[in-house]
Design a protein around this motif. Structure first.
Motif, mmCIF file in Angstrom:
data_model
loop_
_atom_site.group_PDB
_atom_site.id
_atom_site.type_symbol
_atom_site.label_atom_id
_atom_site.label_comp_id
_atom_site.label_asym_id
_atom_site.label_seq_id
_atom_site.Cartn_x
_atom_site.Cartn_y
_atom_site.Cartn_z
ATOM 1 N N VAL A 187 0.850 -1.191 0.000
ATOM 2 C CA VAL A 187 0.000 0.000 0.000
ATOM 3 C C VAL A 187 0.883 1.237 0.000
ATOM 4 N N GLU A 191 -3.130 5.596 1.595
ATOM 5 C CA GLU A 191 -4.063 4.826 0.774
ATOM 6 C C GLU A 191 -5.150 4.180 1.628
ATOM 7 N N ASN A 192 -6.369 4.211 1.106
ATOM 8 C CA ASN A 192 -7.483 3.475 1.694
ATOM 9 C C ASN A 192 -7.428 2.047 1.127
ATOM 10 N N TRP A 193 -6.907 1.147 1.903
ATOM 11 C CA TRP A 193 -6.706 -0.212 1.401
ATOM 12 C C TRP A 193 -7.827 -1.164 1.813
ATOM 13 N N TYR A 194 -8.883 -0.644 2.363
ATOM 14 C CA TYR A 194 -9.994 -1.489 2.832
ATOM 15 C C TYR A 194 -10.585 -2.305 1.685
ATOM 16 N N ARG A 196 -9.218 -3.318 -0.987
ATOM 17 C CA ARG A 196 -8.277 -4.302 -1.517
ATOM 18 C C ARG A 196 -8.114 -5.504 -0.580
ATOM 19 N N ALA A 197 -8.573 -5.370 0.631
ATOM 20 C CA ALA A 197 -8.370 -6.423 1.622
ATOM 21 C C ALA A 197 -9.364 -7.566 1.416
ATOM 22 N N CYS A 207 -12.923 1.607 6.213
ATOM 23 C CA CYS A 207 -11.514 1.934 6.469
ATOM 24 C C CYS A 207 -11.351 2.617 7.813
ATOM 25 N N CYS A 213 -5.679 2.218 8.612
ATOM 26 C CA CYS A 213 -6.322 2.652 7.382
ATOM 27 C C CYS A 213 -6.972 4.037 7.605
ATOM 28 N N ALA A 215 -3.449 4.130 5.236
ATOM 29 C CA ALA A 215 -2.098 3.695 5.617
ATOM 30 C C ALA A 215 -1.273 4.890 6.078
#
Length: 298
Positions: A187, A191-194, A196-197, A207, A213, A215
């Motif tokens: 990430v 970045e909002n990686w919610y 992608r999880a 997030c 989140c 990140a």
């Protein structure tokens, strides 16, 4: 008859003086030949006992007169033999460690696993051989030498039966030991990686409900393979923040089953199985020991 006309006695006519000389010379020759024969005969037992025979190497006589190095090198019993064998065994282990260090580029090059968080692909008490990041990295690896499990590409890199590299990382802001887990995806900072999880690995609806989140910085989202003991990402259950590339200290490559148990038992990180009651000498789940340092497995 005049004196000048006297005839020699009968014995002289019979060769008296000559006969006397001949037996004498024969006797001398016989004596000489006898001496020659005696000189070729084997020495008497008494003479053999008087011979100088050098002492056998390593014998008491040789050891008393030889140097300490000679006694140490040729000893076949006693403390010198024990010391020599201990030094030889230690030298072999040291040489093996140096060869591994030269190949892996990282010290220690072996990690003993105490936790079950990476089962079934890395089991408790396995000994794991690691290398420095970037060494032996496949073509699809990033600049750190890591291939994430969720990386996009036609060719997937598998490590320990699953996609993605198994990394050893250390959070410098934590007093805890290093962690060895699988890198799932990378990430960027903020970045909002919610989205992608994997929903199975987070216990949040957005997030904002995740501590890491968005990140706080660029890095890896990591997780142990054992869903029973490590059902969430390390960044979702509070084990570790987003792992910066500089925190990765090693990449796992090979496991030697159960060999790490010896190291863990000697350091008190594992019980002696049937020798002691379960749990004696053990520490809490989620830890492991490397040769020379302690490793946390989440």
């Amino acid at each position: 008859m005049s004196p000048g006309d006297r005839r020699p006695p009968d014995d002289e006519e019979a060769g008296g003086p000559t006969a006397d000389r001949t037996p004498s010379s024969e006797t001398d020759e016989t004596a000489a030949n006898g001496d020659d024969r005696r000189s070729t005969e084997r020495p008497h037992a008494d003479d053999t006992g008087k011979r100088d025979i050098p002492p056998r190497a390593g014998s008491r006589e040789s050891g008393e007169s030889g140097s300490l190095w000679t006694r140490f090198r040729t000893a076949d019993d006693g403390p010198l033999l024990l010391l020599r064998e201990v030094l030889l065994s230690g030298g072999i282990v040291l040489l093996f460690g140096l060869l591994l260090f030269g190949a892996s580029g990282v010290w220690p090059p072996m990690v003993a696993v105490e936790s079950e968080s990476m089962e079934p692909n890395i089991n408790q008490y396995d000994l794991i051989i690691v290398s420095e990041p970037g060494r032996f990295a496949p073509e699809m690896a990033d600049r750190t030498g890591v291939v994430t499990a969720n990386s996009v590409g036609e060719t997937k890199h598998e490590s320990f039966n699953r996609a993605g590299s198994v990394v050893v990382y250390q959070n410098p802001e934590s007093l805890g030991p290093p962690i060895i887990h699988r890198a799932h995806f990378y990430v960027e900072g903020g970045e909002n990686w919610y989205d992608r999880a994997n929903p199975e690995y987070i216990a949040a609806d957005s997030c904002s409900e995740l501590d890491q989140c968005p990140a706080p910085h660029a890095g890896y989202i990591t997780k142990g393979d054992n869903n029973d003991s490590n059902a969430q990402y390390d960044q979702a259950n509070g084990i570790a923040p987003v792992v910066k590339p500089g925190w990765v200290t090693g990449i796992a490559h090979l496991r030697i089953p159960r060999v790490g148990y010896i190291r863990l038992a000697l350091t008190g990180a594992a019980s002696f199985g049937p020798l002691l009651p379960a749990g004696v000498g053990a520490i809490g789940a989620g830890t492991a020991y490397a040769i020379g340092r302690r490793e946390l497995l989440g």
